[in-house]
Design a protein around this motif. Structure first.
Motif, PDB file in Angstrom:
ATOM      1  N   ILE A  13       0.829  -1.217   0.000  1.00 46.30           N
ATOM      2  CA  ILE A  13       0.000   0.000   0.000  1.00 46.30           C
ATOM      3  C   ILE A  13       0.857   1.257   0.000  1.00 46.30           C
ATOM      4  CG2 ILE A  13      -1.689   1.370   1.279  1.00 46.30           C
ATOM      5  CD1 ILE A  13      -3.017  -1.185   2.173  1.00 46.30           C
ATOM      6  N   ASP A  14       1.536   1.536   1.109  1.00 42.76           N
ATOM      7  CA  ASP A  14       2.272   2.794   1.251  1.00 42.76           C
ATOM      8  C   ASP A  14       3.445   2.849   0.275  1.00 42.76           C
ATOM      9  OD1 ASP A  14       0.995   4.073   3.796  1.00 42.76           O
ATOM     10  OD2 ASP A  14       1.317   1.969   4.303  1.00 42.76           O
ATOM     11  N   HIS A  22      -1.229   9.793   0.411  1.00 37.49           N
ATOM     12  CA  HIS A  22      -1.822   8.689   1.187  1.00 37.49           C
ATOM     13  C   HIS A  22      -3.243   8.386   0.720  1.00 37.49           C
ATOM     14  CE1 HIS A  22       1.683   9.114   3.728  1.00 37.49           C
ATOM     15  NE2 HIS A  22       1.401  10.393   3.887  1.00 37.49           N
ATOM     16  N   ARG A  23      -3.435   8.423  -0.595  1.00 35.01           N
ATOM     17  CA  ARG A  23      -4.730   8.081  -1.190  1.00 35.01           C
ATOM     18  C   ARG A  23      -4.523   7.111  -2.346  1.00 35.01           C
ATOM     19  NH1 ARG A  23      -5.402  13.838  -0.731  1.00 35.01           N
ATOM     20  NH2 ARG A  23      -6.916  14.391   0.885  1.00 35.01           N
ATOM     21  N   VAL A  53      -5.880  -0.304   7.929  1.00 32.31           N
ATOM     22  CA  VAL A  53      -5.900  -0.431   6.473  1.00 32.31           C
ATOM     23  C   VAL A  53      -7.207   0.110   5.887  1.00 32.31           C
ATOM     24  CG1 VAL A  53      -6.967  -2.718   6.256  1.00 32.31           C
ATOM     25  CG2 VAL A  53      -5.243  -2.014   4.610  1.00 32.31           C
ATOM     26  N   VAL A  54      -8.219   0.289   6.736  1.00 35.66           N
ATOM     27  CA  VAL A  54      -9.568   0.640   6.283  1.00 35.66           C
ATOM     28  C   VAL A  54      -9.620   1.882   5.382  1.00 35.66           C
ATOM     29  CG1 VAL A  54     -11.851   1.415   7.058  1.00 35.66           C
ATOM     30  CG2 VAL A  54     -10.764  -0.541   8.152  1.00 35.66           C
ATOM     31  N   PRO A  55      -8.924   2.985   5.708  1.00 37.86           N
ATOM     32  CA  PRO A  55      -9.032   4.174   4.859  1.00 37.86           C
ATOM     33  C   PRO A  55      -8.597   3.947   3.413  1.00 37.86           C
ATOM     34  CG  PRO A  55      -8.051   4.743   6.970  1.00 37.86           C
ATOM     35  CD  PRO A  55      -8.099   3.254   6.909  1.00 37.86           C
TER      36      PRO A  55
END
Length: 272
Positions: A13-14, A22-23, A53-55
């Motif tokens: 992800i990151d 961070h999108r 991790v939800v966002p």
């Protein structure tokens, strides 16, 4: 026959799926949805927990188990349950952590369990990243959480202090009982021996329906290297660490340029 039914795409992800704001971009979300609609399987592999991790999951089409805690857990996003976890022996690590607390007074130490994230160091040292992301956590004394089931630990400090902490593991005879790696310059993560994203990916591929899939894995940091190595095609974004680029099969656009879109529409077609 659907175009991508033999493919499994898994992404960090990151710094990879998410951009520097961070999108997850709309182009990445649309590419993933198209990939899945054409028979592909998509999941994430991250150091994050099922909560923080939800966002990043809103609008993502996830149709395969996800690797969380940097390989400490395999989690079904659809069923909201753990499929597999690998634990640390908390009491074996207690002496090492006490030593770190005494030696590095500015260090933030985070202990992750299934249910809760605990900070066992001075509240003045709390990791700014946790505050910025509004992560839920509880302050606790080390002795009060020794009976909890630990999945991973994060040491947050200067890189110099973390290198020193890493060396101290051997003083407590933990080098063969744990695995450790940097997930950022200021984060040293400690998990159980043989735990990694790559190892858990191997466990995932034993699940009926995933064995034999052609694996495309994407990641940018040291903790992604093993996962990229065991994939059929390891993809590093342009912003990845040099060590990651060296082992990747393909270098793609950076994470601010819709990396997953690039993988789905430029890289995967070359593998058909």
């Amino acid at each position: 026959m659907k175009r991508y039914q033999d493919f499994f795409l898994i992404s960090d992800i990151d710094g990879t799926l998410a951009n520097n704001e961070h999108r997850v971009s709309e182009k990445n979300k649309e590419a993933i949805a198209d990939f899945v609609a054409q028979g592909g399987h998509f999941a994430v592999a991250t150091g994050r927990t099922q909560r923080n991790v939800v966002p990043y999951m809103t609008g993502l089409t996830i149709n395969a188990p996800c690797i969380l805690y940097n390989g400490g857990a395999l989690y079904s996003w659809q069923e909201k349950r753990f499929l597999k976890t690998k634990h640390l022996e908390s009491r074996e690590l207690a002496g090492f952590l006490r030593h770190c607390i005494a030696l590095f007074p500015q260090m933030c130490i985070e202990v992750f369990t299934h249910e809760q994230l605990y900070v066992i160091t001075d509240p003045a040292n709390v990791d700014e990243h946790m505050i910025r992301e509004k992560q839920e956590f509880t302050y606790a004394a080390l002795d009060d959480i020794l009976d909890k089931t630990w999945i991973k630990i994060i040491l947050c400090d200067s890189h110099e202090n973390l290198l020193a902490s890493r060396a101290i593991l051997s003083l407590f005879h933990l080098e063969d009982k744990t695995n450790n790696f940097f997930s950022a310059v200021t984060y040293l993560e400690i998990v159980a021996n043989h735990v990694s994203k790559g190892n858990m990916l191997g466990e995932l591929l034993k699940i009926p329906g995933f064995h034999g899939k052609k694996i495309i894995a994407a990641g940018d940091f040291q903790n992604d290297i093993e996962m990229l190595q065991i994939a059929d095609c390891g993809v590093a974004p342009e912003n990845a660490q040099d060590d990651v680029k060296k082992i990747a099969n393909v270098i793609a656009v950076n994470n601010d340029e819709d990396l997953i879109h690039d993988i789905v529409y430029r890289i995967i077609p070359t593998l058909l």
